[in-house]
Design a protein around this motif. Structure first.
Motif, PDB file in Angstrom:
ATOM      1  N   ASP A 283       0.837  -1.207   0.000  1.00  0.00           N
ATOM      2  CA  ASP A 283       0.000   0.000   0.000  1.00  0.00           C
ATOM      3  C   ASP A 283       0.869   1.252   0.000  1.00  0.00           C
ATOM      4  OD1 ASP A 283      -2.460  -1.244  -0.059  1.00  0.00           O
ATOM      5  OD2 ASP A 283      -2.680  -1.322   2.116  1.00  0.00           O
ATOM      6  N   PHE A 284       1.904   1.228   0.821  1.00  0.00           N
ATOM      7  CA  PHE A 284       2.821   2.359   0.929  1.00  0.00           C
ATOM      8  C   PHE A 284       3.552   2.585  -0.396  1.00  0.00           C
ATOM      9  CE2 PHE A 284       7.024   4.146   2.028  1.00  0.00           C
ATOM     10  CZ  PHE A 284       6.643   5.266   2.746  1.00  0.00           C
ATOM     11  N   TYR A 285       3.945   1.497  -1.046  1.00  0.00           N
ATOM     12  CA  TYR A 285       4.670   1.553  -2.321  1.00  0.00           C
ATOM     13  C   TYR A 285       3.828   2.261  -3.391  1.00  0.00           C
ATOM     14  CZ  TYR A 285       8.500  -0.347  -5.238  1.00  0.00           C
ATOM     15  OH  TYR A 285       9.616  -0.495  -6.024  1.00  0.00           O
ATOM     16  N   LEU A 286       2.513   2.031  -3.366  1.00  0.00           N
ATOM     17  CA  LEU A 286       1.632   2.568  -4.405  1.00  0.00           C
ATOM     18  C   LEU A 286       1.023   3.914  -4.042  1.00  0.00           C
ATOM     19  CD1 LEU A 286      -0.301  -0.626  -5.562  1.00  0.00           C
ATOM     20  CD2 LEU A 286       1.681   0.463  -6.617  1.00  0.00           C
ATOM     21  N   THR A 287       1.487   4.526  -2.963  1.00  0.00           N
ATOM     22  CA  THR A 287       0.982   5.842  -2.592  1.00  0.00           C
ATOM     23  C   THR A 287       1.551   6.888  -3.531  1.00  0.00           C
ATOM     24  OG1 THR A 287       0.867   5.181  -0.275  1.00  0.00           O
ATOM     25  CG2 THR A 287       0.784   7.533  -0.730  1.00  0.00           C
TER      26      THR A 287
ATOM     27  N   ILE B  83      10.919   7.444 -13.510  1.00  0.00           N
ATOM     28  CA  ILE B  83       9.809   8.340 -13.844  1.00  0.00           C
ATOM     29  C   ILE B  83       8.544   7.819 -13.185  1.00  0.00           C
ATOM     30  CG2 ILE B  83       8.453   9.326 -15.720  1.00  0.00           C
ATOM     31  CD1 ILE B  83      11.740   7.901 -16.687  1.00  0.00           C
ATOM     32  N   GLU B  84       7.879   8.673 -12.414  1.00  0.00           N
ATOM     33  CA  GLU B  84       6.684   8.235 -11.713  1.00  0.00           C
ATOM     34  C   GLU B  84       5.520   8.028 -12.676  1.00  0.00           C
ATOM     35  OE1 GLU B  84       6.672  12.780 -11.054  1.00  0.00           O
ATOM     36  OE2 GLU B  84       8.113  11.160 -11.396  1.00  0.00           O
ATOM     37  N   LEU B  85       4.574   7.216 -12.253  1.00  0.00           N
ATOM     38  CA  LEU B  85       3.383   6.962 -13.049  1.00  0.00           C
ATOM     39  C   LEU B  85       2.432   8.145 -12.961  1.00  0.00           C
ATOM     40  CD1 LEU B  85       2.704   3.310 -11.825  1.00  0.00           C
ATOM     41  CD2 LEU B  85       3.940   3.996 -13.881  1.00  0.00           C
ATOM     42  N   SER B  86       1.515   8.226 -13.902  1.00  0.00           N
ATOM     43  CA  SER B  86       0.488   9.259 -13.844  1.00  0.00           C
ATOM     44  C   SER B  86      -0.511   8.914 -12.741  1.00  0.00           C
ATOM     45  CB  SER B  86      -0.244   9.364 -15.176  1.00  0.00           C
ATOM     46  OG  SER B  86      -0.991   8.180 -15.409  1.00  0.00           O
ATOM     47  N   ALA B  87      -1.291   9.908 -12.323  1.00  0.00           N
ATOM     48  CA  ALA B  87      -2.278   9.696 -11.260  1.00  0.00           C
ATOM     49  C   ALA B  87      -3.270   8.615 -11.654  1.00  0.00           C
ATOM     50  CB  ALA B  87      -3.007  11.006 -10.958  1.00  0.00           C
ATOM     51  N   SER B  88      -3.672   8.591 -12.920  1.00  0.00           N
ATOM     52  CA  SER B  88      -4.656   7.598 -13.355  1.00  0.00           C
ATOM     53  C   SER B  88      -4.086   6.182 -13.323  1.00  0.00           C
ATOM     54  CB  SER B  88      -5.154   7.930 -14.761  1.00  0.00           C
ATOM     55  OG  SER B  88      -4.079   7.946 -15.686  1.00  0.00           O
ATOM     56  N   VAL B  89      -2.797   6.029 -13.661  1.00  0.00           N
ATOM     57  CA  VAL B  89      -2.188   4.706 -13.625  1.00  0.00           C
ATOM     58  C   VAL B  89      -2.004   4.251 -12.179  1.00  0.00           C
ATOM     59  CG1 VAL B  89      -0.151   3.343 -14.221  1.00  0.00           C
ATOM     60  CG2 VAL B  89      -1.072   4.970 -15.861  1.00  0.00           C
ATOM     61  N   TYR B  90      -1.608   5.181 -11.292  1.00  0.00           N
ATOM     62  CA  TYR B  90      -1.546   4.845  -9.862  1.00  0.00           C
ATOM     63  C   TYR B  90      -2.895   4.326  -9.385  1.00  0.00           C
ATOM     64  CZ  TYR B  90       3.085   6.615  -8.475  1.00  0.00           C
ATOM     65  OH  TYR B  90       4.430   6.786  -8.299  1.00  0.00           O
ATOM     66  N   ASP B  91      -3.967   4.998  -9.775  1.00  0.00           N
ATOM     67  CA  ASP B  91      -5.310   4.599  -9.350  1.00  0.00           C
ATOM     68  C   ASP B  91      -5.656   3.202  -9.870  1.00  0.00           C
ATOM     69  OD1 ASP B  91      -5.713   6.947  -7.971  1.00  0.00           O
ATOM     70  OD2 ASP B  91      -6.805   7.939  -9.606  1.00  0.00           O
ATOM     71  N   ARG B  92      -5.292   2.930 -11.116  1.00  0.00           N
ATOM     72  CA  ARG B  92      -5.592   1.622 -11.691  1.00  0.00           C
ATOM     73  C   ARG B  92      -4.765   0.523 -11.007  1.00  0.00           C
ATOM     74  NH1 ARG B  92      -7.039   5.216 -15.355  1.00  0.00           N
ATOM     75  NH2 ARG B  92      -8.561   4.719 -16.980  1.00  0.00           N
ATOM     76  N   ALA B  93      -3.521   0.846 -10.684  1.00  0.00           N
ATOM     77  CA  ALA B  93      -2.682  -0.130  -9.979  1.00  0.00           C
ATOM     78  C   ALA B  93      -3.256  -0.429  -8.595  1.00  0.00           C
ATOM     79  CB  ALA B  93      -1.250   0.394  -9.866  1.00  0.00           C
ATOM     80  N   LYS B  94      -3.688   0.624  -7.898  1.00  0.00           N
ATOM     81  CA  LYS B  94      -4.271   0.430  -6.569  1.00  0.00           C
ATOM     82  C   LYS B  94      -5.575  -0.363  -6.650  1.00  0.00           C
ATOM     83  CE  LYS B  94      -3.738   4.852  -5.465  1.00  0.00           C
ATOM     84  NZ  LYS B  94      -3.753   6.128  -4.718  1.00  0.00           N
ATOM     85  N   SER B  95      -6.327  -0.183  -7.712  1.00  0.00           N
ATOM     86  CA  SER B  95      -7.555  -0.955  -7.898  1.00  0.00           C
ATOM     87  C   SER B  95      -7.244  -2.434  -8.080  1.00  0.00           C
ATOM     88  CB  SER B  95      -8.332  -0.438  -9.116  1.00  0.00           C
ATOM     89  OG  SER B  95      -8.844   0.857  -8.883  1.00  0.00           O
TER      90      SER B  95
END
Length: 345
Positions: free
Chosen positions: A291-295, A308-320
């Protein structure tokens, strides 16, 4: 009376001492005071040397808040790490390329279910010796000329790569076959994963590539972008000609975070992953770490690691994917060459 007063004072002092001691004990058990979350346990991670710097810095931050959690991180390459992971030896596997079909089969045979999580973007950097002032920008065809299996024993000098290049022996340094970087580069350059000439110095340690190229005027190698910045004092990055021209003009794109983010450094930009065993996620310390890794707030840690960090939308999809316990790989039937994570996730 004096004796009674003394006993009274003694009893009062003892009471205060007991209250004070109890207060200290309460503080020691209060996670908000001690800075501890109360989590304990060990987390085993292995895999890609490219993803390692990200996982290392995230682990350091996590252990700072959770001092009773111990995280061990190995570097045996994407292939080596996934082999251990599918054998059930680790909780998490770092990978600079998607899991392969044969690795999925190994996981299935051993009853290892996993969740595939993108954590960053990287770019492969082609590098040469500082004294090499001719290979400033190379085309896709020239990279293939240098690295293809057909060139083994044939293309041995820089003068054979392009007319006008000097008569300097060509030496190749590359990641080993267990490396996801090797897999990705060979697919992007030669059109097939693992397809490469064999007369190269191969290693799972990127530092060996750095040492080889810096000590060899005719040396050329490649590794992840994160290793480029810290070695620019010893090496020079080669720009890639997106327009397949040799004029060193606007078609020459250098490997950089900005160029990857702009989508113009292709096709050597790629997503990076961690693979997490579902049974390991049943342990609170592993679940909290992932969870911490995907924050998304930790994206600065990705930048600090040189990626290079992921976009906000990709972070959201990964967390889903994590929250829904979506197992398996989205890349079983598609390539990551030029992939857009927003679409495939």
């Amino acid at each position: 009376m004096i004796i009674n007063n003394s006993n009274s004072l003694l009893r009062s002092g003892l009471t205060v001492s007991l209250i004070f001691a109890a207060g200290l004990a309460g503080c020691a058990n209060d996670s908000s005071v001690s800075g501890s979350s109360g989590l304990t346990g060990d987390i085993a991670i292995d895999g890609s040397s490219t993803v390692y710097p990200i996982t290392e810095i995230v682990s350091e931050e996590f252990e700072g808040d959770n001092p009773n959690v111990r995280i061990a991180i190995g570097i045996s390459g994407s292939g080596g790490g996934l082999s251990k992971f599918c054998a059930g030896e680790t909780d998490i596997s770092n990978a600079s390329r998607p899991i392969k079909a044969e690795e999925i089969e190994q996981c299935n045979q051993n009853g290892v279910e996993f969740i595939e999580l993108p954590v960053a973007f990287d770019a492969l950097s082609v590098v040469v010796n500082k004294e090499n002032d001719w290979a400033v920008c190379l085309t896709a065809d020239e990279l293939q000329t240098i690295w293809s299996p057909e060139s083994q024993g044939v293309i041995n000098n820089w003068s054979q790569v392009r007319e006008g290049f000097p008569d300097v022996p060509l030496s190749l340094y590359a990641p080993g076959t267990d490396s996801g970087t090797f897999d990705y580069f060979t697919e992007a350059v030669n059109g097939e994963e693992g397809l490469s000439r064999g007369d190269i110095t191969a290693t799972e340690d990127d530092n060996v590539i750095v040492q080889g190229v810096t000590s060899d005027v005719g040396g050329i190698g490649y590794f992840g972008l994160s290793y480029l910045d810290e070695n620019l004092d010893q090496l020079r990055a080669v720009a890639l000609d997106n327009e397949d021209s040799n004029d060193g003009g606007d078609g020459c794109i250098e490997p950089s975070v900005a160029n990857v983010e702009a989508g113009i450094y292709q096709p050597l930009a790629r997503p990076l992953f961690i693979y997490v065993k579902t049974t390991s996620l049943e342990r609170p310390e592993v679940k909290a770490f992932v969870d911490f890794y995907l924050t998304q707030e930790n994206s600065e840690l990705v930048r600090e690691a040189g990626q290079i960090e992921l976009s906000a939308s990709v972070y959201d999809r990964a967390k889903s994917r994590l929250q829904n316990m979506t197992t398996g790989s989205v890349f079983e039937k598609i390539s990551t060459i030029g992939v857009k994570l927003d679409e495939v996730l």
